[in-house]
Design a protein around this motif. Sequence first.
Motif, PDB file in Angstrom:
ATOM      1  N   LEU A   1       0.830  -1.205   0.000  1.00 45.84           N
ATOM      2  CA  LEU A   1       0.000   0.000   0.000  1.00 45.84           C
ATOM      3  C   LEU A   1       0.864   1.255   0.000  1.00 45.84           C
ATOM      4  O   LEU A   1       0.622   2.207  -0.751  1.00 45.84           O
ATOM      5  CB  LEU A   1      -0.928   0.005   1.217  1.00 45.84           C
ATOM      6  N   ARG A   2       1.886   1.257   0.827  1.00 45.78           N
ATOM      7  CA  ARG A   2       2.775   2.434   0.886  1.00 45.78           C
ATOM      8  C   ARG A   2       3.531   2.601  -0.424  1.00 45.78           C
ATOM      9  O   ARG A   2       3.673   3.725  -0.937  1.00 45.78           O
ATOM     10  CB  ARG A   2       3.740   2.289   2.066  1.00 45.78           C
ATOM     11  N   ASN A   3       4.013   1.501  -0.982  1.00 46.99           N
ATOM     12  CA  ASN A   3       4.747   1.572  -2.242  1.00 46.99           C
ATOM     13  C   ASN A   3       3.855   2.045  -3.389  1.00 46.99           C
ATOM     14  O   ASN A   3       4.347   2.632  -4.367  1.00 46.99           O
ATOM     15  CB  ASN A   3       5.346   0.212  -2.591  1.00 46.99           C
ATOM     16  N   ALA A   4       2.543   1.783  -3.276  1.00 43.93           N
ATOM     17  CA  ALA A   4       1.602   2.209  -4.309  1.00 43.93           C
ATOM     18  C   ALA A   4       1.196   3.672  -4.150  1.00 43.93           C
ATOM     19  O   ALA A   4       0.409   4.187  -4.955  1.00 43.93           O
ATOM     20  CB  ALA A   4       0.356   1.321  -4.278  1.00 43.93           C
ATOM     21  N   GLY A   5       1.727   4.349  -3.130  1.00 40.70           N
ATOM     22  CA  GLY A   5       1.478   5.772  -2.975  1.00 40.70           C
ATOM     23  C   GLY A   5       0.417   6.150  -1.963  1.00 40.70           C
ATOM     24  O   GLY A   5       0.124   7.338  -1.775  1.00 40.70           O
ATOM     25  N   PHE A   6      -0.179   5.149  -1.286  1.00 38.28           N
ATOM     26  CA  PHE A   6      -1.185   5.468  -0.274  1.00 38.28           C
ATOM     27  C   PHE A   6      -0.522   6.012   0.982  1.00 38.28           C
ATOM     28  O   PHE A   6       0.635   5.705   1.284  1.00 38.28           O
ATOM     29  CB  PHE A   6      -2.017   4.219   0.070  1.00 38.28           C
ATOM     30  N   ARG A   7      -1.265   6.808   1.722  1.00 35.46           N
ATOM     31  CA  ARG A   7      -0.780   7.408   2.959  1.00 35.46           C
ATOM     32  C   ARG A   7      -1.665   6.968   4.133  1.00 35.46           C
ATOM     33  O   ARG A   7      -2.715   6.388   3.936  1.00 35.46           O
ATOM     34  CB  ARG A   7      -0.786   8.939   2.848  1.00 35.46           C
ATOM     35  N   ARG A   8      -1.201   7.259   5.322  1.00 35.18           N
ATOM     36  CA  ARG A   8      -1.943   6.920   6.558  1.00 35.18           C
ATOM     37  C   ARG A   8      -2.335   5.438   6.565  1.00 35.18           C
ATOM     38  O   ARG A   8      -3.459   5.074   6.902  1.00 35.18           O
ATOM     39  CB  ARG A   8      -3.169   7.823   6.711  1.00 35.18           C
ATOM     40  N   VAL A   9      -1.404   4.598   6.196  1.00 35.12           N
ATOM     41  CA  VAL A   9      -1.651   3.152   6.162  1.00 35.12           C
ATOM     42  C   VAL A   9      -1.655   2.608   7.584  1.00 35.12           C
ATOM     43  O   VAL A   9      -0.735   2.855   8.364  1.00 35.12           O
ATOM     44  CB  VAL A   9      -0.581   2.427   5.323  1.00 35.12           C
ATOM     45  N   ARG A  10      -2.691   1.884   7.934  1.00 36.14           N
ATOM     46  CA  ARG A  10      -2.764   1.279   9.268  1.00 36.14           C
ATOM     47  C   ARG A  10      -3.679   0.055   9.210  1.00 36.14           C
ATOM     48  O   ARG A  10      -4.385  -0.164   8.217  1.00 36.14           O
ATOM     49  CB  ARG A  10      -3.271   2.273  10.309  1.00 36.14           C
ATOM     50  N   THR A  11      -3.655  -0.713  10.291  1.00 39.00           N
ATOM     51  CA  THR A  11      -4.448  -1.924  10.380  1.00 39.00           C
ATOM     52  C   THR A  11      -5.256  -1.914  11.668  1.00 39.00           C
ATOM     53  O   THR A  11      -4.688  -1.701  12.738  1.00 39.00           O
ATOM     54  CB  THR A  11      -3.547  -3.178  10.343  1.00 39.00           C
ATOM     55  N   GLU A  12      -6.560  -2.102  11.564  1.00 35.21           N
ATOM     56  CA  GLU A  12      -7.421  -2.209  12.743  1.00 35.21           C
ATOM     57  C   GLU A  12      -7.742  -3.677  12.986  1.00 35.21           C
ATOM     58  O   GLU A  12      -8.153  -4.395  12.068  1.00 35.21           O
ATOM     59  CB  GLU A  12      -8.708  -1.409  12.567  1.00 35.21           C
ATOM     60  N   VAL A  13      -7.563  -4.114  14.224  1.00 39.24           N
ATOM     61  CA  VAL A  13      -7.764  -5.513  14.595  1.00 39.24           C
ATOM     62  C   VAL A  13      -9.193  -5.721  15.092  1.00 39.24           C
ATOM     63  O   VAL A  13      -9.739  -4.891  15.828  1.00 39.24           O
ATOM     64  CB  VAL A  13      -6.753  -5.926  15.687  1.00 39.24           C
ATOM     65  N   ILE A  14      -9.793  -6.827  14.679  1.00 42.56           N
ATOM     66  CA  ILE A  14     -11.133  -7.208  15.131  1.00 42.56           C
ATOM     67  C   ILE A  14     -10.960  -8.388  16.085  1.00 42.56           C
ATOM     68  O   ILE A  14     -10.621  -9.496  15.660  1.00 42.56           O
ATOM     69  CB  ILE A  14     -12.019  -7.613  13.953  1.00 42.56           C
ATOM     70  N   PRO A  15     -11.143  -8.201  17.390  1.00 47.19           N
ATOM     71  CA  PRO A  15     -10.911  -9.286  18.354  1.00 47.19           C
ATOM     72  C   PRO A  15     -11.808 -10.491  18.069  1.00 47.19           C
ATOM     73  O   PRO A  15     -12.968 -10.353  17.691  1.00 47.19           O
ATOM     74  CB  PRO A  15     -11.267  -8.632  19.697  1.00 47.19           C
ATOM     75  N   VAL A  16     -11.232 -11.664  18.250  1.00 54.99           N
ATOM     76  CA  VAL A  16     -11.976 -12.913  18.129  1.00 54.99           C
ATOM     77  C   VAL A  16     -11.735 -13.741  19.382  1.00 54.99           C
ATOM     78  O   VAL A  16     -10.803 -13.495  20.141  1.00 54.99           O
ATOM     79  CB  VAL A  16     -11.556 -13.709  16.875  1.00 54.99           C
ATOM     80  N   ALA A  17     -12.625 -14.734  19.605  1.00 57.65           N
ATOM     81  CA  ALA A  17     -12.522 -15.538  20.827  1.00 57.65           C
ATOM     82  C   ALA A  17     -11.205 -16.294  20.881  1.00 57.65           C
ATOM     83  O   ALA A  17     -10.574 -16.417  21.931  1.00 57.65           O
ATOM     84  CB  ALA A  17     -13.706 -16.495  20.917  1.00 57.65           C
ATOM     85  N   ARG A  18     -10.759 -16.813  19.753  1.00 56.16           N
ATOM     86  CA  ARG A  18      -9.492 -17.539  19.700  1.00 56.16           C
ATOM     87  C   ARG A  18      -8.992 -17.556  18.261  1.00 56.16           C
ATOM     88  O   ARG A  18      -9.742 -17.351  17.319  1.00 56.16           O
ATOM     89  CB  ARG A  18      -9.643 -18.971  20.222  1.00 56.16           C
ATOM     90  N   GLY A  19      -7.710 -17.800  18.119  1.00 54.05           N
ATOM     91  CA  GLY A  19      -7.114 -17.827  16.791  1.00 54.05           C
ATOM     92  C   GLY A  19      -6.640 -16.451  16.354  1.00 54.05           C
ATOM     93  O   GLY A  19      -6.647 -15.485  17.114  1.00 54.05           O
ATOM     94  N   VAL A  20      -6.220 -16.364  15.098  1.00 54.28           N
ATOM     95  CA  VAL A  20      -5.707 -15.122  14.534  1.00 54.28           C
ATOM     96  C   VAL A  20      -6.866 -14.153  14.311  1.00 54.28           C
ATOM     97  O   VAL A  20      -7.891 -14.518  13.737  1.00 54.28           O
ATOM     98  CB  VAL A  20      -4.979 -15.405  13.203  1.00 54.28           C
ATOM     99  N   PRO A  21      -6.745 -12.887  14.746  1.00 58.53           N
ATOM    100  CA  PRO A  21      -7.858 -11.952  14.593  1.00 58.53           C
ATOM    101  C   PRO A  21      -8.059 -11.508  13.152  1.00 58.53           C
ATOM    102  O   PRO A  21      -7.114 -11.458  12.358  1.00 58.53           O
ATOM    103  CB  PRO A  21      -7.435 -10.765  15.469  1.00 58.53           C
ATOM    104  N   ASP A  22      -9.311 -11.201  12.797  1.00 55.01           N
ATOM    105  CA  ASP A  22      -9.594 -10.524  11.533  1.00 55.01           C
ATOM    106  C   ASP A  22      -9.067  -9.096  11.634  1.00 55.01           C
ATOM    107  O   ASP A  22      -8.911  -8.551  12.728  1.00 55.01           O
ATOM    108  CB  ASP A  22     -11.101 -10.482  11.276  1.00 55.01           C
ATOM    109  N   VAL A  23      -8.824  -8.493  10.487  1.00 55.78           N
ATOM    110  CA  VAL A  23      -8.349  -7.102  10.471  1.00 55.78           C
ATOM    111  C   VAL A  23      -8.995  -6.346   9.322  1.00 55.78           C
ATOM    112  O   VAL A  23      -9.526  -6.935   8.380  1.00 55.78           O
ATOM    113  CB  VAL A  23      -6.803  -7.012  10.339  1.00 55.78           C
ATOM    114  N   VAL A  24      -8.893  -5.023   9.414  1.00 54.31           N
ATOM    115  CA  VAL A  24      -9.236  -4.140   8.295  1.00 54.31           C
ATOM    116  C   VAL A  24      -8.002  -3.282   8.016  1.00 54.31           C
ATOM    117  O   VAL A  24      -7.495  -2.592   8.902  1.00 54.31           O
ATOM    118  CB  VAL A  24     -10.446  -3.233   8.603  1.00 54.31           C
TER     119      VAL A  24
END
Length: 225
Positions: A195-218
């Motif tokens: 994303l950064r290499n493609a020229g986007f700015r303010r790149v970040r990841t929001e985590v979606i908590p789950v009961a167990r396992g790897v969390p979903d993200v946006v």
Amino acid sequence: MTASYDTPEVIDRRQGPYGEVVLRRHGALLQIIANGCFLMDTSDGRSERLLMDAAHDALDGRPEPDVLIGGLGVGFSLAHAAADRRWGRITVVERERAIIDWHRDGPLASLSAPALADPRTGIVERDLVEYVNETSDTFDALCLDIDNGPDWTVTEGNAGLYGESGLASCARVLRPGGVLAVWSAQPSPEFEGTLRNAGFRRVRTEVIPVARGVPDVVHLAVRPG
């Protein structure tokens, strides 16, 4: 014979231009399976709501922004967007005719009927990759939920969307300062870098908590103004 709770019941199965798509009932849940890959079900919707809310929040108060949603799925993203009067035009691009039918007059209609009746809503039956490459329309936000994430695509043709050329097409349909939001079943530091290499700015990841396992993200990113 009635299926037990532990045995998914196939409600509809169709062969389309991109392979097989199946709607199943598993207990109280409806599930969409594409080419044998589980996509989503009606169990929750938290991640789809976060996808829409995070995209809107990143627009910093832009009035009545227009949003393009990639993927109709079980309708959670569309329903949440339509319930939010802050959004302007809501366009959903869905390539599978079966999924559109299940929402218009099938088992998923109970989730999406009010949203589909909203005058702001429009459904485009088309492959999203083709759409962002060819449309002359532009939006304030582009919310993608067509795969299980940048590293786990449903069909091979989708993979290019998450590379620099595909992200350039996403940026092309975004207005200056527009937001790209991408749902993923797991975090992808590599995609953040792309994303950064493609020229986007303010790149970040929001985590979606789950009961167990790897969390979903946006994954969120902003096209420069």
